[in-house]
Write an enzyme that holds these catalytic residues in place. Sequence first.
Site, PDB file in Angstrom:
ATOM      1  N   CYS A 141       0.783  -1.236   0.000  1.00 33.40           N
ATOM      2  CA  CYS A 141       0.000   0.000   0.000  1.00 33.40           C
ATOM      3  C   CYS A 141       0.820   1.295   0.000  1.00 33.40           C
ATOM      4  O   CYS A 141       0.571   2.178  -0.827  1.00 33.40           O
ATOM      5  CB  CYS A 141      -0.985   0.048   1.158  1.00 33.40           C
ATOM      6  N   ASP A 193      -2.639  -7.686  -5.627  1.00 35.61           N
ATOM      7  CA  ASP A 193      -3.060  -6.532  -4.858  1.00 35.61           C
ATOM      8  C   ASP A 193      -3.573  -5.425  -5.779  1.00 35.61           C
ATOM      9  O   ASP A 193      -3.177  -5.346  -6.933  1.00 35.61           O
ATOM     10  CB  ASP A 193      -1.824  -6.016  -4.103  1.00 35.61           C
ATOM     11  N   HIS A 195      -8.488  -1.203  -0.479  1.00 43.86           N
ATOM     12  CA  HIS A 195      -7.493  -2.230  -0.795  1.00 43.86           C
ATOM     13  C   HIS A 195      -8.288  -3.435  -1.260  1.00 43.86           C
ATOM     14  O   HIS A 195      -9.287  -3.778  -0.631  1.00 43.86           O
ATOM     15  CB  HIS A 195      -6.712  -2.729   0.424  1.00 43.86           C
TER      16      HIS A 195
HETATM   17 ZN   LIG Z   1      -3.248  -2.240   0.657  1.00 41.29          ZN
END
Ligand SMILES: [Zn+2]
Length: 589
Positions: A281, A330, A462
């Site tokens: 992230c 991701d 996310h």
């Molecule tokens: Zn993340």
Amino acid sequence: MSEQKDLDALRHSTSHVMAEAVLSMFPEAKLGIGPPIEDGFYYDFDLGQEEDGSLITFTAEDLGEIEARMRDSIEAHKPFVRREISQEEAEEIFADQPYKLELIEDMEEGEVISIYSHDGFTDLCKGPHVDNTGQISPNAFKLLSIAGAYWRGDEQRPMLQRIYGTVWPTQEELEAYLQRLEEIEKRDHRRLGRELDLFSTHEESGAGLIHWHPKAGLVRTIIEDFWRQEHYKAGYEIVYSPHIGKASLWQTSGHLHFYQENMYSPMDIEGQEYFIKPMNCPFHIMIYKTRTRSYRELPLRLAELGTVYRYERSGVLHGLMRVRGFTQDDAHIICRPDQIEDEILGCLDLTSHILGSFGFRDYEIALSVRDPEHKEKYIGDDAMWEKAEGSLVKALERRNLPHKRMEGEAVFYGPKIDVHIKDALGRLWQCTTIQFDFNVPERFDMTYVGSDGREHRPYMVHRTLLGSLERFFGVLIEHYSGAFPVWLAPVQARLIPIADRHNDYAYRLRDELKEAGLRVEVDDSDERMQAKIRQAQLEKIPYMLVMGDREVAEETVSLRLRTEEDLGPRSVAEFVKMAQQAIAEKRDL
Ligand SMILES: [Zn+2]
Ligand SMILES: [Zn+2]
């Protein structure tokens, strides 16, 4: 009582009967605990040490003898009797049982201490139990395995000997369960990983670190290529980010505060501390923050197959399922409040498309929201939470996806959706997570310039669809029992010339099939045809093309499937069409 409670009482009672049998064989044994667990029970024992100091352990023969003694106890129909006693009495009864004494000592002041006795056996126990041992069917239990287990799961405490058992109301249920165990064992990805030469871990390189062998590397490449292609189609942009980052970055992101026990020790680079990444992230946020973002640029969907490292205790590592380094599929979606509903819907659609392509169409979905009684535990204001939760619920409803609402299960920084896929044995595996984050945009002061010319805080989500490539590959192996659908199979067809004189035809065909985009191999070994077929079946190769005099003369192949089905002669063109169709439709065969 509910069915589960009845089962738990049956299983727990059987663990008492087992402990009774063990004590009759090993009178000096010290008792740990013996709870019911999913599908069975266990009991932990300290059998003491041999003269050379090594731990005394159970043998497979012991298990047979224990079972026989348990049957005696069952046939005696001894009642389970509960009694509540004082702490002093408890300490007296368990005077030579140190582990029980420790449990008694740890009890809360004023807590009721109860014991259950049957026959001559007494255990410190809250119950409940069945009325008498005769309610356990002598043909519906089985002791399954022996394992070492630390007292209270603590590596600093003594290692006890655990016996696992299972018990069911009826013999039929026991047999069905044992059959299922056998099926699970047959599909175990660690075993298939070895047999099919897919992956390995090495004591030499470190536990929980996966080495993908060529065939698995090929499957992974196909998965990744498909993933990238579908993400581009869905409007994502693919990025790559560093594997290490400065301590100050992880400070800002909050990882050093909330997540450090899952991170590895820092390294020193020119006097600065760096950490290997447990998540991607912060790097994606760096990319977002390289310039002022306008509302017109949003949504931004940054995706990465990002390899992360997270600390797991060595005791919990398990094949591909629980590892120390893995690649997350991701993505971070950064958007305006008015876009969030469409974005969540987009995530769900991509999830069902991608998971469905791998053969998973049965899901269980959990929606984790705030504890309505304790809103102060969460950051972000009511309006944000309501909008975020609302967008998750609406997206699920618009796609008719039933879900379980879990109040109080949300993490402090936002609500989320978890998707669990159901495999061929009906087991659930968590893959997809769609997680709101109200924390990180604040911490990194992420903004965009709105149509009003002012700065606003974007929403950030996310999301991962497959979860971890390692784990997802493990699930795929077990779901398909290693017999991957044609589009994923490392080798799609094996060419089997019957005799040497058919080899040239086989080589020519191989080149032709490769040209058509198929992954094929020739088995030109000296083995007989039947052995070659068996070998291809063991390797779970979808198609076998057998060729002898007739096939060479007629320019055909004799087609067999790994299911042992014999489809007989086919023209080469026919086979190519069939295989290409199976690939395009992502069919098993
Ligand atoms: Zn993340
Ligand atoms: Zn008990």
